[in-house]
Write a protein that holds these residues in place. Structure first.
Motif, PDB file in Angstrom:
ATOM      1  N   THR A   1       0.840  -1.204   0.000  1.00 48.84           N
ATOM      2  CA  THR A   1       0.000   0.000   0.000  1.00 48.84           C
ATOM      3  C   THR A   1       0.872   1.250   0.000  1.00 48.84           C
ATOM      4  O   THR A   1       0.617   2.188  -0.757  1.00 48.84           O
ATOM      5  CB  THR A   1      -0.936   0.003   1.235  1.00 48.84           C
ATOM      6  N   ILE A   2       1.899   1.256   0.824  1.00 44.55           N
ATOM      7  CA  ILE A   2       2.810   2.406   0.881  1.00 44.55           C
ATOM      8  C   ILE A   2       3.532   2.561  -0.444  1.00 44.55           C
ATOM      9  O   ILE A   2       3.675   3.679  -0.957  1.00 44.55           O
ATOM     10  CB  ILE A   2       3.793   2.236   2.051  1.00 44.55           C
TER      11      ILE A   2
ATOM     12  N   THR B   1       2.358   6.865  -6.802  1.00 40.55           N
ATOM     13  CA  THR B   1       1.308   7.689  -7.408  1.00 40.55           C
ATOM     14  C   THR B   1       1.209   9.096  -6.839  1.00 40.55           C
ATOM     15  O   THR B   1       0.745   9.985  -7.532  1.00 40.55           O
ATOM     16  CB  THR B   1      -0.069   7.003  -7.238  1.00 40.55           C
ATOM     17  N   GLN B   2       1.612   9.302  -5.589  1.00 39.70           N
ATOM     18  CA  GLN B   2       1.367  10.603  -4.972  1.00 39.70           C
ATOM     19  C   GLN B   2       2.599  11.300  -4.433  1.00 39.70           C
ATOM     20  O   GLN B   2       2.626  12.523  -4.354  1.00 39.70           O
ATOM     21  CB  GLN B   2       0.360  10.449  -3.828  1.00 39.70           C
TER      22      GLN B   2
ATOM     23  N   SER C   1       8.583   8.987   3.177  1.00 38.47           N
ATOM     24  CA  SER C   1       7.327   8.610   2.527  1.00 38.47           C
ATOM     25  C   SER C   1       6.469   7.731   3.414  1.00 38.47           C
ATOM     26  O   SER C   1       5.259   7.899   3.466  1.00 38.47           O
ATOM     27  CB  SER C   1       7.597   7.897   1.205  1.00 38.47           C
ATOM     28  N   PHE C   2       7.093   6.781   4.103  1.00 43.23           N
ATOM     29  CA  PHE C   2       6.333   5.890   4.976  1.00 43.23           C
ATOM     30  C   PHE C   2       5.583   6.686   6.031  1.00 43.23           C
ATOM     31  O   PHE C   2       4.400   6.467   6.269  1.00 43.23           O
ATOM     32  CB  PHE C   2       7.253   4.874   5.657  1.00 43.23           C
TER      33      PHE C   2
ATOM     34  N   THR D   1      -1.189  10.275   6.567  1.00 41.06           N
ATOM     35  CA  THR D   1      -2.287  10.644   5.679  1.00 41.06           C
ATOM     36  C   THR D   1      -3.413   9.619   5.740  1.00 41.06           C
ATOM     37  O   THR D   1      -4.581   9.978   5.883  1.00 41.06           O
ATOM     38  CB  THR D   1      -1.789  10.769   4.223  1.00 41.06           C
ATOM     39  N   LEU D   2      -3.070   8.357   5.607  1.00 40.78           N
ATOM     40  CA  LEU D   2      -4.085   7.297   5.578  1.00 40.78           C
ATOM     41  C   LEU D   2      -4.530   6.862   6.972  1.00 40.78           C
ATOM     42  O   LEU D   2      -5.667   6.460   7.152  1.00 40.78           O
ATOM     43  CB  LEU D   2      -3.546   6.072   4.848  1.00 40.78           C
ATOM     44  N   GLY D   3      -3.619   6.903   7.918  1.00 39.88           N
ATOM     45  CA  GLY D   3      -3.878   6.320   9.228  1.00 39.88           C
ATOM     46  C   GLY D   3      -3.373   4.891   9.234  1.00 39.88           C
ATOM     47  O   GLY D   3      -3.423   4.201   8.209  1.00 39.88           O
TER      48      GLY D   3
END
Length: 98
Positions: free
Chosen positions: A26-27, A33-34, A41-42, A48-50
């Motif tokens: 997922t990471i 993509t973002q 980044s992790f 951001t996602l939780g």
């Protein structure tokens, strides 16, 4: 009885590999993509996602791993048993020479 060991081992391996690998995947997808690839980044993705959202959608990949591992472990055991048995090995060799 040995098949139950293969099934239990494949379920365990499938669950553990998915529980560890799914959040990392997922990471990786979010990085691609973002975000720019960096060591931070992790942390950004997790914030951001939780942390709970990192395991969102884990069901299908887990079932895939369990099925794949069950087939792979069972086939490996069957082939191993076939090739280690003297009777079956001699049968295979004699049928190839005939």
């Amino acid at each position: 009885i040995m098949i139950w060991h293969d099934i239990a081992g494949s379920i365990t391996a499938g669950c553990i590999s998915t529980i560890i690998g799914h959040p990392l995947d997922t990471i990786k997808v979010h990085q691609q993509t973002q975000y720019h690839l960096s060591n931070q980044s992790f942390i950004r993705v997790a914030q951001t996602l939780g942390m709970n959202q990192l395991w969102r959608g884990i069901g299908p990949p887990m079932m895939n791993q369990i099925i794949m591992n069950t087939v792979m472990f069972s086939v490996f055991r069957h082939v191993k048993d076939m090739t280690s048995s003297n009777d079956e090995t001699s049968f295979l060799i004699s049928s190839q020479n005939a």
